[in-house]
Design a protein around this motif. Structure first.
Motif, PDB file in Angstrom:
ATOM      1  N   LEU A  42      54.752  -9.883 -68.503  1.00  0.00           N
ATOM      2  CA  LEU A  42      54.521  -8.554 -68.091  1.00  0.00           C
ATOM      3  C   LEU A  42      54.106  -7.779 -69.420  1.00  0.00           C
ATOM      4  O   LEU A  42      54.565  -7.784 -70.409  1.00  0.00           O
ATOM      5  CB  LEU A  42      55.659  -7.601 -67.598  1.00  0.00           C
ATOM      6  N   TYR A  43      52.705  -7.062 -69.235  1.00  0.00           N
ATOM      7  CA  TYR A  43      52.245  -6.338 -70.534  1.00  0.00           C
ATOM      8  C   TYR A  43      52.414  -4.829 -70.057  1.00  0.00           C
ATOM      9  O   TYR A  43      52.490  -4.494 -68.777  1.00  0.00           O
ATOM     10  CB  TYR A  43      50.851  -6.900 -70.673  1.00  0.00           C
ATOM     11  N   VAL A 253      46.132  10.454 -69.114  1.00  0.00           N
ATOM     12  CA  VAL A 253      44.929   9.538 -69.336  1.00  0.00           C
ATOM     13  C   VAL A 253      45.501   8.147 -69.669  1.00  0.00           C
ATOM     14  O   VAL A 253      46.769   8.118 -70.488  1.00  0.00           O
ATOM     15  CB  VAL A 253      44.480  10.085 -70.505  1.00  0.00           C
ATOM     16  N   GLN A 254      45.271   7.108 -69.085  1.00  0.00           N
ATOM     17  CA  GLN A 254      45.329   5.675 -69.248  1.00  0.00           C
ATOM     18  C   GLN A 254      43.870   5.155 -69.517  1.00  0.00           C
ATOM     19  O   GLN A 254      43.202   5.240 -68.760  1.00  0.00           O
ATOM     20  CB  GLN A 254      46.020   5.250 -68.198  1.00  0.00           C
ATOM     21  N   GLY A 255      43.856   3.980 -70.413  1.00  0.00           N
ATOM     22  CA  GLY A 255      42.699   3.382 -70.816  1.00  0.00           C
ATOM     23  C   GLY A 255      42.819   2.972 -72.202  1.00  0.00           C
ATOM     24  O   GLY A 255      43.403   3.183 -73.157  1.00  0.00           O
ATOM     25  N   PHE A 256      41.413   2.069 -72.521  1.00  0.00           N
ATOM     26  CA  PHE A 256      41.604   1.572 -73.714  1.00  0.00           C
ATOM     27  C   PHE A 256      41.505   2.551 -74.856  1.00  0.00           C
ATOM     28  O   PHE A 256      41.896   2.098 -76.151  1.00  0.00           O
ATOM     29  CB  PHE A 256      40.262   0.642 -73.833  1.00  0.00           C
ATOM     30  N   ILE A 257      41.116   3.650 -74.635  1.00  0.00           N
ATOM     31  CA  ILE A 257      40.803   4.749 -75.584  1.00  0.00           C
ATOM     32  C   ILE A 257      42.232   5.045 -76.347  1.00  0.00           C
ATOM     33  O   ILE A 257      42.554   5.373 -77.278  1.00  0.00           O
ATOM     34  CB  ILE A 257      40.300   6.019 -75.177  1.00  0.00           C
ATOM     35  N   TYR A 258      43.375   4.727 -75.307  1.00  0.00           N
ATOM     36  CA  TYR A 258      44.794   5.082 -76.094  1.00  0.00           C
ATOM     37  C   TYR A 258      45.442   3.679 -76.274  1.00  0.00           C
ATOM     38  O   TYR A 258      46.642   3.752 -76.436  1.00  0.00           O
ATOM     39  CB  TYR A 258      45.675   5.859 -75.038  1.00  0.00           C
ATOM     40  N   GLY A 259      44.751   2.789 -75.834  1.00  0.00           N
ATOM     41  CA  GLY A 259      45.306   1.543 -76.057  1.00  0.00           C
ATOM     42  C   GLY A 259      45.230   0.462 -74.826  1.00  0.00           C
ATOM     43  O   GLY A 259      45.487   0.924 -73.701  1.00  0.00           O
ATOM     44  N   PRO A 261      46.764  -2.895 -72.846  1.00  0.00           N
ATOM     45  CA  PRO A 261      48.303  -3.338 -72.485  1.00  0.00           C
ATOM     46  C   PRO A 261      48.883  -4.097 -73.566  1.00  0.00           C
ATOM     47  O   PRO A 261      48.132  -5.148 -74.173  1.00  0.00           O
ATOM     48  CB  PRO A 261      47.839  -4.282 -71.230  1.00  0.00           C
ATOM     49  N   LEU A 262      50.159  -3.905 -73.794  1.00  0.00           N
ATOM     50  CA  LEU A 262      50.934  -4.520 -74.902  1.00  0.00           C
ATOM     51  C   LEU A 262      51.903  -5.567 -74.369  1.00  0.00           C
ATOM     52  O   LEU A 262      52.557  -5.116 -73.248  1.00  0.00           O
ATOM     53  CB  LEU A 262      51.456  -3.542 -75.919  1.00  0.00           C
ATOM     54  N   CYS A 263      52.230  -6.653 -74.867  1.00  0.00           N
ATOM     55  CA  CYS A 263      53.256  -7.429 -74.799  1.00  0.00           C
ATOM     56  C   CYS A 263      54.501  -6.516 -75.082  1.00  0.00           C
ATOM     57  O   CYS A 263      54.471  -5.673 -75.569  1.00  0.00           O
ATOM     58  CB  CYS A 263      53.402  -8.843 -75.457  1.00  0.00           C
ATOM     59  N   ALA A 264      55.672  -7.165 -74.373  1.00  0.00           N
ATOM     60  CA  ALA A 264      56.994  -6.139 -74.257  1.00  0.00           C
ATOM     61  C   ALA A 264      57.574  -5.999 -75.778  1.00  0.00           C
ATOM     62  O   ALA A 264      57.867  -4.813 -76.168  1.00  0.00           O
ATOM     63  CB  ALA A 264      58.109  -7.045 -73.764  1.00  0.00           C
ATOM     64  N   SER A 265      57.244  -6.963 -76.608  1.00  0.00           N
ATOM     65  CA  SER A 265      57.719  -6.506 -78.063  1.00  0.00           C
ATOM     66  C   SER A 265      57.134  -5.604 -78.712  1.00  0.00           C
ATOM     67  O   SER A 265      57.496  -4.874 -79.449  1.00  0.00           O
ATOM     68  CB  SER A 265      58.138  -7.760 -78.847  1.00  0.00           C
TER      69      SER A 265
END
Ligand code: C2E
Ligand code: MG
Ligand code: MG
Ligand code: MG
Length: 290
Positions: A42-43, A253-259, A261-265
């Motif tokens: 899960l990212y 807002v959700q999108g590449f502009i704020y980042g 998806p990151l791995c859990a750590s």
């Protein structure tokens, strides 16, 4: 001769279809192995408040790195998982994993988990959600379930009962990909959503001259606001798009502009550094993708 030709062509198509079916069933088998061998991850993608520019939570998104094929596109394997019923098992794992991860993050951070139509049609879903929350020891309001419009195609009374049961648990409900399906205002009247997620196809190209997308975004946010619901603009990639969706009243807002998806750590590291976020990306919008 015409007959032969026809037959030849039939064989050609049939081999093609055969190869496609073969590839699909191979991928399905690989997906079963992936579940058994723990290849799924899960990212977590940041979701940011327009008002405070603080991180309010993450959306949990499935990732699969196949040992030979590399990263398999999420849309592709989620579709297979839905068609084969494997999504029940994968979805339960995603729900439990996201809740568990959330337990280690600050109280004001939420997690959003995608719920497939197949899971939504299962009367056991509320019990499963309740159990995942209890096991992780999180407050139910920190969990948001993302549901797409396609769940409304099922039986009306079952759908109403399911919404009431989920709402009764104290979790938040979000209507995902709004505007792409059979968007009906009737759903907004009936279903107790806390948030509408405006699909990225409305954000894409919204800043270009002559685009109608801005007007649509503005209308959806004002409708949502009047109904007491939040709105998240999905897929915001550029500073111009960010300005536009904020101007039109999107609360999140959700999108590449704020980042991405990151791995859990990495997500855990991210929240340790505080909840302030910075918009980073190109200024101008690109032409919409076809
Ligand atoms: P979704 O729920 O609408 O998720 C948003 C998608 O937009 C994600 O694609 C995300 O990576 C992508 N995205 C976010 N910001 C941007 C951006 O600025 N630009 C662009 N171009 N894309 C952006 P992803 O991760 O490939 O997931 C695709 C879909 O797969 C999801 O769409 C969701 O429908 C499904 N999915 C993912 N995880 C799960 C899951 O755990 N359960 C279920 N049932 N479905 C899932
Ligand atoms: Mg989603
Ligand atoms: Mg979406
Ligand atoms: Mg989607």
């Amino acid at each position: 001769a015409a007959k032969d030709l026809g037959r030849g062509r039939f064989h050609f198509y049939s081999n093609d279809l055969h190869a496609e079916a073969e590839a699909r069933s191979q991928l399905e088998q690989d997906l079963r192995d992936a579940i058994a061998e723990g290849q799924l991850q899960l990212y977590y993608q940041p979701v940011v408040s327009s008002a405070t520019e603080k991180l309010t939570g993450f959306e949990a998104l499935l990732r699969w790195e196949h040992p030979q094929r590399g990263w398999v596109p999420t849309d592709k394997f989620v579709k297979i998982a839905e068609d084969t019923g494997l999504i029940a098992q994968i979805g339960e794992w995603a729900l439990r994993t996201a809740c568990h991860e959330l337990a280690g993050w600050p109280e004001e951070v939420r997690v959003a988990v995608n719920i497939s139509p197949l899971q939504f049609a299962n009367p056991q879903l509320p019990a499963l959600v309740a159990n995942a929350i209890a096991q992780a020891g999180i407050h139910p309001s920190r969990l948001e379930l993302e549901i797409t419009e396609s769940v409304f195609l099922n039986d009306d009374t079952c759908t109403d009962t399911m919404f009431a049961a989920l709402k009764g648990l104290g979790v938040r409900l979000a209507l995902d990909d709004f505007g792409t399906g059979y968007s009906s205002l009737g759903y907004l009247k009936k279903a107790p959503f806390d948030k509408i997620k405006i699909d990225q196809s409305f954000v894409r190209g919204a800043t270009l001259p002559g685009s109608r997308n801005g007007a649509i975004i503005a209308s959806v946010t004002s409708l949502a606001h009047a109904l007491g619901m939040d709105t998240t603009a999905e897929g915001v990639e550029t500073l111009d798009e960010l300005e536009l969706v904020r101007l039109h009243g999107c609360s999140h807002v959700q999108g590449f502009i704020y980042g991405r998806p990151l791995c859990a750590s990495d997500a855990s590291e991210r929240v340790k550094d505080g909840l302030t976020v910075e918009a980073k990306g190109p200024r101008a919008s690109r032409a919409p993708r076809q």
